[in-house]
Design a protein around this motif. Structure first.
Motif, short mmCIF file in Angstrom:
data_model
loop_
_atom_site.label_atom_id
_atom_site.label_comp_id
_atom_site.label_asym_id
_atom_site.label_seq_id
_atom_site.Cartn_x
_atom_site.Cartn_y
_atom_site.Cartn_z
N UNK A 52 -1.73 50.86 -1.79
CA UNK A 52 -0.40 50.62 -1.24
C UNK A 52 0.37 51.94 -1.24
N UNK A 53 1.39 52.07 -0.40
CA UNK A 53 2.23 53.28 -0.49
C UNK A 53 2.98 53.29 -1.82
N UNK A 54 3.25 54.50 -2.30
CA UNK A 54 3.99 54.64 -3.55
C UNK A 54 5.48 54.53 -3.25
N UNK A 55 6.06 53.49 -3.75
CA UNK A 55 7.45 53.17 -3.40
C UNK A 55 8.30 53.24 -4.66
N UNK A 56 9.27 54.10 -4.70
CA UNK A 56 10.07 54.30 -5.94
C UNK A 56 11.39 53.57 -5.85
N UNK A 57 11.30 52.29 -5.63
CA UNK A 57 12.52 51.50 -5.43
C UNK A 57 13.43 51.56 -6.65
N UNK A 58 12.82 51.47 -7.82
CA UNK A 58 13.62 51.43 -9.05
C UNK A 58 14.48 52.67 -9.21
N UNK A 59 13.89 53.84 -9.01
CA UNK A 59 14.66 55.08 -9.15
C UNK A 59 15.71 55.18 -8.05
N UNK A 60 15.32 54.80 -6.83
CA UNK A 60 16.28 54.87 -5.71
C UNK A 60 17.53 54.05 -6.03
N UNK A 61 17.32 52.85 -6.54
CA UNK A 61 18.48 52.00 -6.85
C UNK A 61 19.28 52.56 -8.01
N UNK A 62 18.57 53.12 -8.98
CA UNK A 62 19.28 53.68 -10.13
C UNK A 62 20.15 54.86 -9.70
N UNK A 63 19.67 55.63 -8.74
CA UNK A 63 20.47 56.75 -8.25
C UNK A 63 21.67 56.23 -7.46
N UNK A 64 21.44 55.20 -6.67
CA UNK A 64 22.54 54.62 -5.91
C UNK A 64 23.64 54.11 -6.84
N UNK A 65 23.21 53.35 -7.84
CA UNK A 65 24.20 52.78 -8.78
C UNK A 65 24.90 53.90 -9.54
N UNK A 66 24.14 54.90 -9.97
CA UNK A 66 24.73 56.01 -10.70
C UNK A 66 25.69 56.82 -9.86
N UNK A 67 25.33 57.02 -8.60
CA UNK A 67 26.20 57.79 -7.70
C UNK A 67 27.54 57.08 -7.55
N UNK A 68 27.50 55.78 -7.31
CA UNK A 68 28.74 55.03 -7.13
C UNK A 68 29.54 54.95 -8.43
N UNK A 69 28.83 54.79 -9.53
CA UNK A 69 29.50 54.73 -10.84
C UNK A 69 30.33 55.98 -11.08
N UNK A 70 29.71 57.12 -10.71
CA UNK A 70 30.35 58.38 -11.02
C UNK A 70 31.48 58.73 -10.08
N UNK A 71 31.43 58.23 -8.85
CA UNK A 71 32.41 58.66 -7.87
C UNK A 71 33.45 57.59 -7.56
#
Lengths: 766, 248
Positions: free
Chosen positions: A260-279
């Protein structure tokens, strides 16, 4: 009683509230004997085209642990300019601005027709809405192209001043800087390394003032839009972002055979949540995640990259053979809670032929009020139109989405709040109205619903705490107040207040009145939500047994019968549909999980615990209408006996719309009679169910599947599996009648179910 | 909005099983916020609880109506007998796509309301130069106050639009609706122009996605201009020229 039907409907139309009981038993003991708890379905932002908001602050009770809002149930002394809180009886002076009120000059909030009223309030500077797209690039070319186009299209549908951002992911995660000029830059993260929120913000350059003034132009002091290069106003970056989206490529990492393709959904979402948290903490924001397959690497992975290891099935889960399930679920729950705390919601748009990990990721949407859409491909009408409808507008041309909602519930002292079931999280607010018996999300009188629509509905459960034989409280009515604060799509802050009351009744002497106040539709849904809530943590068969036991107890309490004589059993009209609802609920995909994948089940349950009453009932017991030459379209029993050769049936399960042509109709259609002018009435008959289906298709979110089938067609199974199998290959010849179509199944039929129910209800041994 | 813009296409049955039909933007927006017909939400209690002897469901039609098809078993009842008490639906204007949806009397269907006097326009082919001229008029008006980068970006997309039109890559509905859009621009009906752009990008995204955002931006910038700027000598001059590209 016809009058209760009207009363119930009027109250729902005005306040968005449907109670299980509209006369309340006056003691705790009697309330438990009624089997169905005093509970309600509440739609905080029910569409009220006739309700203009008022432009002033609500008046609050001055008692510190009360703070109820002035409402039509309060006693008012117009001469002394004092009002008495109906919840705590505190006497409060009116504010100076109310000096001119009198009994012929009442403020709106005191008038009975304004039991629901909305206030527009000022709470700091208006903050823009934020949409952060998180896009999986491990898609087939056709799907990626369709998704790109949908995203480009959505830029024209967003509220004009909204902020927009883009994160793409595959093996790596890329956060794209959106600038108006020059070369586009992005920050790349490894898809396997978990980072803390602070680390993410540091790496994106968001934590120091060097981030501001980046563009070389002067920065407005309070303007958050300038400080974040990753979240920019759509009206400024639309052209660049359109190009950026157009240039997105499939994830470049080659996928070997059998993997299967390597899909880093978990990190992507964590970055999204962190980005919004910080800004943008505590601002309305929507993370919209688009994915075409399961997370296969990094934290939150749901399955490995070897195709020969399939994604977990129910079988694997019951055998405790789902390696990643617990860890992934825990990971996404932590992310969901962080997002919820900040008022940010997370949508999941999952389009793939196989499962994508909704079972593990569902909390992201369930806890934040975000959407889940599930489809086969991004290049389908189902996805495209469901996605378009996220941005739909109401009669006033305003978006049907609201953000950052908090709901607070107050009750009069004879009633306490046990909990809520719906797309919310607890705010852990302690207070005098909290019951010790927790139901659903309990232990609080305040909940957060980060994203709301006009149909978002919570089930709220109450406990009567009056002691047995205590006198009925003075005034004879119990009251509940719902206060919902939220950010409107036009960025205004609003407060909607709904205050409702019902009479107390002594169950000993007035049981028949209480019975006639029973709302069987609302009760079916609140009990169903309880069942689904339990099913998430308990074993399936236990939930069914519990449901059956409640039904039997209810029939024992309210049925009219002679002991041990099942044939004498009758239920009054106010309860006559309830057993059928329970029968269909037991067979529904919400409680019968083995016919569906874990992801499908999560999807169905997600929609079930947030829809309003009408849609919830459709999900429990699909609607079946029959079209024929014999008269106008009519509702018919969801029973195999309704399948007749000369009828067209329209079945609505909420998730599917099925139009089924009976055998004779199908033959006529095939012969082409509808084309001949002398058979124009047949043409009209064929079109009639399509018309009704069209109305549903045009309005429902999410878009349902559409099945046009006929007798003998392979897709007819959708209808056949839903109708109660009153005639099976076991009992066909014992009926002695040849109406209806036999169903080949060993499921228990409604008749058998009802016979058992009646037997158990009348039995003196129970 | 023309009647031809209210249509239903079949879903993509190759990619999604039982994919529902796709409604055009015009039909969608008309349906939302409009009054709903009587919803299909009635149910029937099972006979066991109401006392009738055996479950013959759907048997609510009167006993005089036979359960088997009438006289000729091979054909449905012709119009002259057994005509059901339903009003004859209003015949719909030609709808594209494979599903024939008759427009029925109740209000939500906009098909009847929106065939206005401009329907004659739908027969004639819009002129590319007229459309481009109007777009450039708006762009010229923006040049003095709007950032150069933005204007050039818009110009680039307008050029792409023009090229696509001239090389036959744009379908008739797109060409026609763009003509409608620029007419609204000219009359300063910003919301109407905006709505047309939205309808186009929803209904024809694969044709317009590369350049429509330029039109969107053009509308947004033009509406914010000081109205005087819309009719300076240079701007009016650009309305008279038939030249295409207009760069600084």
């Amino acid at each position: 009683m016809a009058t209760y039907q009207e009363f119930i409907q009027q109250n729902e139309d005005r306040d968005g509230v449907r109670f299980s009981w509209n006369l309340w038993p006056s003691s705790r003991l009697e309330a438990t004997r009624l089997v169905v708890p005093v509970s309600c379905l509440f739609t905080p932002l029910k569409e009220r085209p006739d309700l203009p908001p008022v432009q002033y602050e609500p008046v609050l009770c001055s008692r510190a642990n009360c703070k109820a809002v002035l409402n039509p149930l309060c006693q008012v002394d117009y001469r002394a300019k004092i009002w008495a809180c109906n919840f705590c009886f505190q006497r409060n002076p009116f504010p100076p601005s109310y000096a001119g009120i009198s009994d012929v000059n009442q403020p709106a909030e005191l008038m009975p027709q304004f039991s629901t009223i909305e206030y527009v309030v000022q709470r700091g500077p208006p903050t823009p809405l934020i949409f952060l797209y998180v896009v999986d690039t491990c898609l087939e070319e056709e799907d990626l192209q369709a998704l790109k186009e949908s995203l480009q299209m959505s830029l024209s549908l967003l509220p004009p001043n909204a902020l927009v951002g883009l994160i793409t992911f595959g093996r790596m995660v890329q956060v794209h800087e959106l600038s108006c000029e020059g070369i586009s830059k992005s920050y790349v993260f490894r898809g396997t390394k978990e980072l803390s929120s602070k680390q993410i913000q540091e790496m994106l350059g968001l934590t120091n003032s060097a981030a501001s003034g980046h563009q070389g132009r002067p920065m407005a002091p309070q303007d958050p839009a300038v400080t974040c290069r990753f979240l920019q106003p759509v009206h400024k970056v639309d052209m660049n972002l359109t190009d950026l989206l157009g240039e997105l490529q499939r994830d470049p990492w080659p996928v070997p055979q059998g993997k299967r393709p390597l899909r880093s959904t978990g990190i992507a979402l964590s970055i999204a949540v962190g980005l919004l948290e910080g800004t943008f903490p505590n601002t309305g924001a929507r993370v919209m995640m688009f994915t075409g397959g399961p997370p296969t690497q990094g934290p939150g992975m749901v399955v490995g990259d070897e195709l020969k290891t399939p994604i977990r099935s129910w079988h694997d889960i019951t055998k405790d053979n789902a390696r990643h399930l617990k860890k992934a679920t825990k990971y996404y729950e932590a992310l969901a809670n962080r997002a919820a705390v900040n008022g940010h919601s997370i949508d999941i748009y999952a389009c793939a032929l196989d499962q994508t990990g909704l079972l593990e990721m569902k909390c992201l949407s369930n806890l934040t009020g975000g959407h889940i859409a599930m489809g086969d491909s991004f290049n389908t009408s189902l996805f495209k139109q469901t996605f378009q409808r996220v941005f739909s507008k109401d009669y006033n041309g305003e978006f049907c989405m609201a953000f950052g909602g908090t709901l607070e519930v107050k009750t009069s002292r004879e009633l306490k709040v046990s909990g809520a079931i719906g797309p919310c999280v607890s705010l852990n607010a302690k207070g005098p109205c909290i019951s010790e018996n927790e139901v659903g999300v309990g232990g609080t009188t305040q909940w957060k619903i980060c994203s709301l629509s006009p149909s978002t509905t919570l089930a709220m459960y109450f406990e009567v705490v009056n002691q047995h034989n205590a006198p009925i409280p003075q005034g004879g009515r119990g009251a509940v107040q719902f206060v919902t604060q939220y950010q409107h799509s036009n960025t205004q802050k609003r407060i909607r207040v709904t205050t409702v009351a019902r009479n107390w009744a002594d169950a000993q002497s007035q049981i028949q009145h209480i019975e006639s106040s029973f709302d069987q539709e609302a009760s079916a849904v609140v009990m169903a939500r309880l069942g689904v809530f339990r099913a998430e943590s308990e074993e399936g068969p236990d939930v069914l047994r519990w449901l059956d036991r409640q039904l039997i107890r209810l029939c024992q309490k309210f049925g009219q019968f002679n002991k041990d004589d099942p044939t004498s059993f009758k239920l009054s009209e106010s309860l006559s549909l309830y057993p059928q609802f329970m029968f269909h609920l037991r067979r529904s995909p919400f409680l019968q999980v083995f016919n569906n994948s874990p992801d499908e089940c999560s999807y169905y349950r997600h929609h079930f615990v947030r829809q309003d009453l009408t849609q919830s009932l459709i999900m429990i017991q699909p609607i079946l209408y029959s079209y024929s030459f014999h008269g106008p379209p009519e509702p018919v029993l969801l029973d195999s006996g309704s399948i007749l050769p000369d009828r067209i049936l329209l079945m609505d399960t909420f998730f599917q719309l099925v139009i089924y042509h009976g055998e004779t109709i199908a033959q006529w259609r095939k012969a082409g009679y509808q084309e001949q002018p002398e058979y124009e009435n047949f043409k009209h008959l064929l079109i009639a169910p399509l018309d009704d289906a069209q109305e549903i298709l045009q309005n429902r979110f999410p878009m349902p599947r559409y099945i046009d089938t006929e007798h003998g067609g392979s897709q007819a199974r959708f209808l056949l599996s839903k109708v109660n199998p009153s005639q099976t290959h076991n009992n066909l010849y014992s009926w002695g009648q040849e109406t209806g179509a036999p169903i080949l199944t060993d499921d228990v039929s409604l008749q058998v179910f009802m016979d058992h129910l009646k037997k158990l209800a009348v039995s003196s041994a129970a | 909005m023309e009647a031809e813009d209210l249509y239903i296409k079949p879903g993509n049955q190759e990619r999604g099983w039982n994919d529902p039909p796709q409604f055009s933007y015009g039909l969608q927006t008309a349906a939302q916020g409009g009054p709903k017909r009587t919803p299909l939400n009635k149910r029937v209690p099972p006979p066991q609880l109401t006392g009738s002897p055996c479950p013959v469901p759907g048997a609510f039609p009167s006993l005089t109506v036979p359960m088997t098809p009438p006289t000729n078993p091979l054909a449905p009842p012709p119009c002259s007998m057994n005509t059901p008490p339903r009003p004859c639906p209003v015949a719909a204007p030609p709808l594209g796509g494979m599903m024939m949806m008759a427009a029925t009397p109740p209000p939500p269907f906009p098909v009847v309301e929106h065939t206005d006097s401009a329907s004659s326009q739908s027969e004639s082919e819009p002129d590319v130069d007229d459309v481009v001229t109007l777009l450039n008029w708006a762009l010229t008006a923006c040049r003095p106050t709007v950032k150069k980068q933005v204007c050039n970006d818009v110009a680039k997309r307008l050029k792409l639009f023009e090229d696509m039109w001239k090389s036959g890559k744009l379908s008739l509905p797109v060409r026609r609706r763009m003509n409608g859009l620029v007419q609204e621009l000219k009359s300063c009906n910003w919301d109407a122009a905006d709505e047309i752009h939205r309808a186009l990008i929803v209904d024809h995204v694969n044709e317009v996605s590369q350049w429509m955002v330029g039109v969107k931006r053009l509308i947004a910038e033009t509406r914010n201009l000081n109205p005087d700027l819309l009719h300076t000598p240079e701007v009016d001059q650009s309305l008279d020229t038939s030249s295409t590209a207009n760069s600084d």
